[in-house]
Design an enzyme around this catalytic site. Sequence first.
Site, mmCIF file in Angstrom:
data_model
loop_
_atom_site.group_PDB
_atom_site.id
_atom_site.type_symbol
_atom_site.label_atom_id
_atom_site.label_comp_id
_atom_site.label_asym_id
_atom_site.label_seq_id
_atom_site.Cartn_x
_atom_site.Cartn_y
_atom_site.Cartn_z
ATOM 1 N N HIS A 127 0.730 -1.332 -0.107
ATOM 2 C CA HIS A 127 -0.290 -0.405 0.313
ATOM 3 C C HIS A 127 1.233 1.272 -0.501
ATOM 4 O O HIS A 127 1.796 1.022 0.236
ATOM 5 C CB HIS A 127 -1.271 -0.045 0.961
ATOM 6 C CG HIS A 127 -0.488 0.483 2.193
ATOM 7 N ND1 HIS A 127 -0.268 1.181 3.351
ATOM 8 C CD2 HIS A 127 0.086 -0.832 3.316
ATOM 9 C CE1 HIS A 127 0.681 0.545 4.537
ATOM 10 N NE2 HIS A 127 0.087 -0.640 4.303
ATOM 11 N N ASP A 129 -0.240 4.345 0.506
ATOM 12 C CA ASP A 129 -0.599 4.837 1.546
ATOM 13 C C ASP A 129 -0.648 4.866 2.959
ATOM 14 O O ASP A 129 0.428 3.671 3.347
ATOM 15 C CB ASP A 129 -2.562 5.141 1.531
ATOM 16 C CG ASP A 129 -3.049 3.551 2.085
ATOM 17 O OD1 ASP A 129 -2.745 2.363 1.863
ATOM 18 O OD2 ASP A 129 -4.381 3.882 3.183
ATOM 19 N N ASP A 167 6.155 1.278 6.579
ATOM 20 C CA ASP A 167 4.995 0.638 6.414
ATOM 21 C C ASP A 167 3.852 1.771 5.567
ATOM 22 O O ASP A 167 3.310 2.848 6.127
ATOM 23 C CB ASP A 167 4.090 0.802 7.745
ATOM 24 C CG ASP A 167 2.559 0.192 7.837
ATOM 25 O OD1 ASP A 167 2.289 -0.148 6.782
ATOM 26 O OD2 ASP A 167 2.151 1.096 9.212
ATOM 27 N N GLU A 199 -5.021 0.794 2.288
ATOM 28 C CA GLU A 199 -4.977 0.795 3.761
ATOM 29 C C GLU A 199 -4.924 0.396 4.596
ATOM 30 O O GLU A 199 -5.703 0.043 6.023
ATOM 31 C CB GLU A 199 -3.852 -0.834 3.547
ATOM 32 C CG GLU A 199 -3.580 -1.694 3.796
ATOM 33 C CD GLU A 199 -2.687 -1.593 5.331
ATOM 34 O OE1 GLU A 199 -3.397 -2.566 6.122
ATOM 35 O OE2 GLU A 199 -2.699 -0.852 6.212
ATOM 36 N N GLU A 200 -4.504 1.743 5.016
ATOM 37 C CA GLU A 200 -4.776 2.280 6.279
ATOM 38 C C GLU A 200 -6.406 3.000 6.677
ATOM 39 O O GLU A 200 -6.368 3.030 7.729
ATOM 40 C CB GLU A 200 -3.665 3.446 6.389
ATOM 41 C CG GLU A 200 -2.252 3.047 6.560
ATOM 42 C CD GLU A 200 -1.279 2.049 7.669
ATOM 43 O OE1 GLU A 200 -2.614 1.460 8.135
ATOM 44 O OE2 GLU A 200 -0.443 1.901 7.369
ATOM 45 N N ASP A 204 4.697 -6.501 5.134
ATOM 46 C CA ASP A 204 4.155 -5.395 5.278
ATOM 47 C C ASP A 204 3.362 -6.180 6.775
ATOM 48 O O ASP A 204 2.248 -5.177 7.154
ATOM 49 C CB ASP A 204 2.476 -4.794 4.871
ATOM 50 C CG ASP A 204 1.843 -4.053 5.003
ATOM 51 O OD1 ASP A 204 2.569 -2.810 5.702
ATOM 52 O OD2 ASP A 204 0.441 -3.732 5.141
ATOM 53 N N HIS A 230 -22.065 27.383 30.518
ATOM 54 C CA HIS A 230 -21.220 27.975 31.723
ATOM 55 C C HIS A 230 -21.198 26.766 32.888
ATOM 56 O O HIS A 230 -21.983 26.768 33.166
ATOM 57 C CB HIS A 230 -21.458 29.284 32.274
ATOM 58 C CG HIS A 230 -20.539 30.105 32.544
ATOM 59 N ND1 HIS A 230 -20.433 29.704 34.259
ATOM 60 C CD2 HIS A 230 -20.435 31.422 32.979
ATOM 61 C CE1 HIS A 230 -19.484 29.725 34.658
ATOM 62 N NE2 HIS A 230 -19.882 31.175 34.152
ATOM 63 N N THR A 243 -14.188 27.119 31.540
ATOM 64 C CA THR A 243 -15.417 26.240 32.268
ATOM 65 C C THR A 243 -16.166 26.689 31.449
ATOM 66 O O THR A 243 -17.466 27.094 31.568
ATOM 67 C CB THR A 243 -15.470 27.637 33.724
ATOM 68 O OG1 THR A 243 -15.041 28.851 33.287
ATOM 69 C CG2 THR A 243 -13.499 27.075 34.613
ATOM 70 N N ARG A 272 -9.600 -5.597 18.706
ATOM 71 C CA ARG A 272 -8.938 -6.533 17.099
ATOM 72 C C ARG A 272 -9.228 -8.173 17.723
ATOM 73 O O ARG A 272 -9.989 -8.170 18.780
ATOM 74 C CB ARG A 272 -7.701 -6.581 17.895
ATOM 75 C CG ARG A 272 -6.750 -5.030 17.226
ATOM 76 C CD ARG A 272 -6.121 -4.788 15.899
ATOM 77 N NE ARG A 272 -5.521 -3.441 16.312
ATOM 78 C CZ ARG A 272 -5.169 -3.286 14.707
ATOM 79 N NH1 ARG A 272 -5.353 -4.043 13.765
ATOM 80 N NH2 ARG A 272 -4.509 -2.075 14.592
ATOM 81 N N SER A 318 -3.635 -6.227 11.507
ATOM 82 C CA SER A 318 -4.606 -6.569 10.317
ATOM 83 C C SER A 318 -3.896 -5.797 8.791
ATOM 84 O O SER A 318 -3.749 -5.128 9.385
ATOM 85 C CB SER A 318 -6.047 -6.169 11.148
ATOM 86 O OG SER A 318 -6.268 -6.075 11.976
HETATM 87 N N1 BES Z 1 1.507 -3.294 8.284
HETATM 88 C C1 BES Z 1 -0.034 -3.002 9.251
HETATM 89 C C2 BES Z 1 -0.314 -4.283 9.168
HETATM 90 C C3 BES Z 1 0.738 -5.208 10.508
HETATM 91 C C4 BES Z 1 1.609 -4.569 10.944
HETATM 92 C C5 BES Z 1 0.237 -6.180 10.762
HETATM 93 C C6 BES Z 1 2.957 -5.516 11.779
HETATM 94 C C7 BES Z 1 1.058 -7.192 11.567
HETATM 95 C C8 BES Z 1 1.818 -6.655 12.131
HETATM 96 C C9 BES Z 1 -1.323 -2.193 8.178
HETATM 97 O O1 BES Z 1 -0.304 -1.004 6.996
HETATM 98 C C10 BES Z 1 -2.075 -1.743 9.289
HETATM 99 O O2 BES Z 1 -1.532 -0.676 9.771
HETATM 100 N N2 BES Z 1 -3.035 -2.076 8.866
HETATM 101 C C11 BES Z 1 -4.087 -1.071 10.005
HETATM 102 C C12 BES Z 1 -5.509 -1.680 9.364
HETATM 103 C C13 BES Z 1 -6.702 -1.361 9.784
HETATM 104 C C14 BES Z 1 -6.480 0.811 9.687
HETATM 105 C C15 BES Z 1 -7.754 -1.673 9.034
HETATM 106 C C16 BES Z 1 -4.002 -1.768 11.325
HETATM 107 O O3 BES Z 1 -4.033 -2.851 11.477
HETATM 108 O O4 BES Z 1 -4.416 -0.518 12.194
HETATM 109 ZN ZN ZN Z 2 -0.485 0.277 9.173
#
Ligand code: BES
Ligand code: ZN
Length: 459
Positions: free
Chosen positions: A85, A87, A118, A152-153, A179, A212, A314, A327, A398
């Site tokens: 990815h 992004d 990443d 992806e992110e 990744d 307030h 305040t 997760r 993920s």
């Molecule tokens: N590279 C990561 C995923 C990852 C990192 C997997 C280290 C295993 C070990 C990927 O770019 C990522 O950060 N994915 C997101 C997906 C989410 C936004 C749907 C994540 O895991 O937060």
């Molecule tokens: Zn990531």
Amino acid sequence: MEKVLGYLRENQERFVRELIDYVAIPSVSAQEQHRADMKRAAEWIAGEAKSAGLEPEIVPTKGHPVVLARTPRRKGRPHFMVYGHYDVQPAEPFDLWKSPPFEPRLEGKFLYGRGSSDNKGQHFAHLRAIEAYLKTGTELPCDITMLIEGEEEVGSKNLGDFLKKSRKSLDVDAVVISDTGIPSVKQPAVTYSLRGIVAFEIIVHGPSRDLHSGLFGGSLNNPAMALCQILAQVRDKNGKITIPGFYDDVQPLSSAERKEIAKLKFDAKSYAKFLGVPELFGEKGFTANEQRSARPTFEINGLTSGYQGEGGKTIVPAWARAKITCRLVANQKPEKVRAAVISFLKKICPPNVRMEIKSGHGGDPYMVQPNSAAVEAARTALKNSFKADPVLLREGGSIPIVNDFKRILGVETLMIGLALPEDNAHSPNERFSLECFEKGMAMSAYLWPELSAAFAVRR
Ligand code: BES
Ligand code: ZN
């Protein structure tokens, strides 16, 4: 192979310079202000693929474009996909960066910059290894399609549709992704499991405007307090999530897996120090490595309410908001967990505030056979390049799209990460180890013959 490795060695400096240009593009998919940069990053990687000898194509989607780059197709060869990815995560908070996130900086054996590990550096390593084959006239034993996406992110919202539409030309035997992570440069790894994810935003609405706090405070509920009290009920002091049904589908860890995880080098004190916390905390009855890879979590990613500017103000704020992700592990389903979470939060919300819940992305957990021919091929490639025996890892991050590769393309994904724990993924001062970059390119070079042999048997 010697020619390919020689090419990689000779061009290493150029590859680092190019990676610097790539990382300099602020391709933050989550922020609308970077839309043009997203397009620029897609065009940049497509251009590099072209000069490497691949045929690139930029395909628009409802969101950010997908880049495809193919080696010339030939009959009767295995066909693999390399996924990555372009992004990156938002770089905030900017003030914690030692140098600006999109002005890449070399220091020692590392390249600093958002997206360096990443994931720009990792898929760029594959591109350069493939280039080495093409430019030295070394026969590639397989056809390769690189698929580099821009969402992806943010949950890969549009990639599933793209895969469905392009199924015919994506007739691959397997997907390869770099990744994920490795424990250290001396300890390469193949990842056989990822956690799933489900995302929400919870907004607790109080008064119709900020009030307030002296004139009105005490006579109505404070939405920030209400939200804190709601969230505080989600987890108990033993680190267990209290939401009814949350653990229903969780596949218990087998004793064999627990043994495997326990083999990883781990020291609680130095790990806590590395994380910058006084001591570790997690679900009772599980080790830290189990907690962060094989157990589900409920995590607050962002918490906002009231006045955040200089000095004080305040008020009783009008609203409070939390960004949440859970997760998930096998065999949890994002939509089932989402329903359980929403119903619990609604139930415990007091009647004197109004709760709004916005649903975000979701992705299933993923697990592959750790003893497949593909994993064996990866092990050999890693051994040759890193000069060490790889370990098998379950990881906590993920990559939701891997499930669509299985569902839509019918193939498994081989995960061979190149990122180190100290690379600061999603944190300030993200970096990529040049040693991992170099070894990663060699790994990719070694991988294609190994993987092709593993799949030739099937053809
Ligand atoms: N590279 C990561 C995923 C990852 C990192 C997997 C280290 C295993 C070990 C990927 O770019 C990522 O950060 N994915 C997101 C997906 C989410 C936004 C749907 C994540 O895991 O937060
Ligand atoms: Zn990531």
